[in-house]
Design a protein around this motif. Structure first.
Motif, short mmCIF file in Angstrom:
data_model
loop_
_atom_site.label_atom_id
_atom_site.label_comp_id
_atom_site.label_asym_id
_atom_site.label_seq_id
_atom_site.Cartn_x
_atom_site.Cartn_y
_atom_site.Cartn_z
N TYR A 35 44.79 -21.68 -63.70
CA TYR A 35 45.99 -21.17 -64.01
C TYR A 35 46.65 -21.95 -65.20
N SER A 36 46.24 -23.13 -65.42
CA SER A 36 46.73 -23.84 -66.54
C SER A 36 45.82 -23.27 -67.81
N VAL A 45 53.05 -24.39 -62.88
CA VAL A 45 52.15 -24.34 -61.95
C VAL A 45 52.21 -25.00 -60.66
N ALA A 81 47.36 -20.01 -68.95
CA ALA A 81 48.50 -20.17 -69.41
C ALA A 81 48.49 -20.44 -70.86
N ILE A 140 50.50 -12.72 -61.78
CA ILE A 140 50.26 -13.77 -62.90
C ILE A 140 49.77 -13.11 -64.31
N THR A 159 43.84 -23.98 -57.70
CA THR A 159 44.14 -22.98 -58.73
C THR A 159 45.00 -23.86 -60.21
N HIS A 160 45.05 -24.98 -59.96
CA HIS A 160 45.92 -25.82 -61.10
C HIS A 160 45.09 -25.47 -62.27
N CYS A 213 52.24 -28.49 -64.97
CA CYS A 213 51.42 -28.60 -64.00
C CYS A 213 51.49 -29.58 -62.72
N ILE A 239 54.53 -20.16 -60.90
CA ILE A 239 53.52 -19.93 -59.98
C ILE A 239 53.48 -20.81 -58.70
N SER A 254 51.31 -24.12 -57.44
CA SER A 254 50.14 -23.50 -56.61
C SER A 254 49.39 -24.27 -55.96
#
Length: 327
Positions: free
Chosen positions: A77-78, A67, A81, A53, A73-74, A90, A7, A69
């Motif tokens: 998105y983590s 990750v 996931a 995603i 967004t960390h 990450c 990502i 990005s």
């Protein structure tokens, strides 16, 4: 072989993509980015597919997610996931907001998330060797640390405006390194910061030069020197002073060639870009992620990410108020 979704197809995403592709235990199969052309470039290069995603996380063949990005967004998105049952690699920081990061602890714990927070300097061979010698007692009991981290030149001001500030964006690496080497949690932080490199950085509400002093409960001290500009290359040094001596990790040069003459010895230039300086560390991060997918515990986890972020916020508070901050 473990299938991986990436990502983020920007500068750091490209580095991770190359290391994933080069690792025989990993296979990059999906690339996610809000800019389709950026994702398509990486996907075409490594035989992956451009993905959303949602599709990447729903794919049962995907074992892990990298990750890389934008920082904002960390954390989401983590968490996404983790909820999909994927292992997570990450980039730092986990988030720019300490409260938000701490508030996510229960969710990560309930999901038994396999979260690896990528503080790459722990994987640098020189710094890893320094830490190993300290742990082996090569210089007796550690007393003080001196960490120097000076960039060759400042980043663009547009980046500075969204970076979270020098302590969260830059010095956070050194906060993690200090915790790792000190072997104790920091209990006091004092920092001072100035604008000495570029007035535009000050106008953006940030500083470009800082000194930070950390103290542990037992009295161990660490001084961190930070600057957005060295003027002579990427300056990354650590000195660890113990009861029986000192261990030092020096800068990396472009070559080990020296010229000796009547005027003395002249060495090559320091490496001038962080992607060159830490190329081996990034590759070793990918190898560690493969280890995690095979069942190993992350060497740098959620707790480490939150602790480094807490030090960054404390340093920023100290620099603003002129007072030490107790943790």
């Amino acid at each position: 072989m473990h299938d991986i979704a990436l990502i983020g197809a920007g500068r750091i995403g490209k580095i991770h993509a190359a290391n994933l592709a080069a690792n025989p235990r990993l296979r990059l199969t999906r690339v996610v980015d809000p800019f389709p052309e950026a994702a398509a470039e990486i996907a075409a290069q490594y035989g992956a597919q451009v993905s959303t995603i949602e599709d990447a996380l729903a794919d049962p063949t995907i074992a892990g997610v990298v990750v890389a990005s934008s920082t904002d967004t960390h954390l989401p998105y983590s968490l996404a996931a983790a909820e999909a049952g994927k292992a997570i690699f990450c980039e730092k920081p986990l988030d720019q907001d300490l409260t938000a990061a701490r508030d996510s602890a229960a969710r990560f714990a309930a999901l038994k998330a396999r979260l690896f927070l990528a503080f790459n300097r722990r994987f640098d061979p020189n710094f890893a060797a320094l830490q190993a010698r300290l742990a082996d007692g090569a210089v007796g009991a550690l007393e003080t640390l001196h960490i120097i981290s000076h960039d060759p030149a400042p980043p663009p001001v547009d980046y500075v405006k969204v970076s979270g500030g020098i302590f969260k964006d830059m010095v956070i690496h050194d906060f993690d390194m200090a915790r790792w080497l000190l072997g104790e949690e920091v209990t006091e932080v004092f920092a001072s910061a100035s604008v000495l490199v570029d007035p535009a950085i000050g106008e953006a509400g940030d500083a470009d030069t800082a000194k930070t002093i950390l103290r542990t409960a037992s009295g161990r001290l660490c001084v961190i020197s930070s600057s957005r500009r060295s003027g002579y290359g990427y300056d990354q040094r650590i000195e660890a002073f113990g009861s029986k001596g000192m261990i030092r990790a020096q800068n990396q040069l472009e070559t080990t060639v020296e010229t000796w003459g009547e005027k003395g010895a002249a060495a090559d230039r320091f490496q001038n870009f962080f992607l060159d300086r830490y190329a081996v560390a990034y590759a070793r991060e990918a190898e560690h992620f493969a280890d995690i997918l095979d069942g190993a515990a992350p060497l740098v986890d959620f707790r480490d990410g939150v602790a480094a972020l807490a030090l960054a916020e404390a340093a920023a508070q100290s620099a603003q108020t002129g007072e030490r901050v107790l943790l």
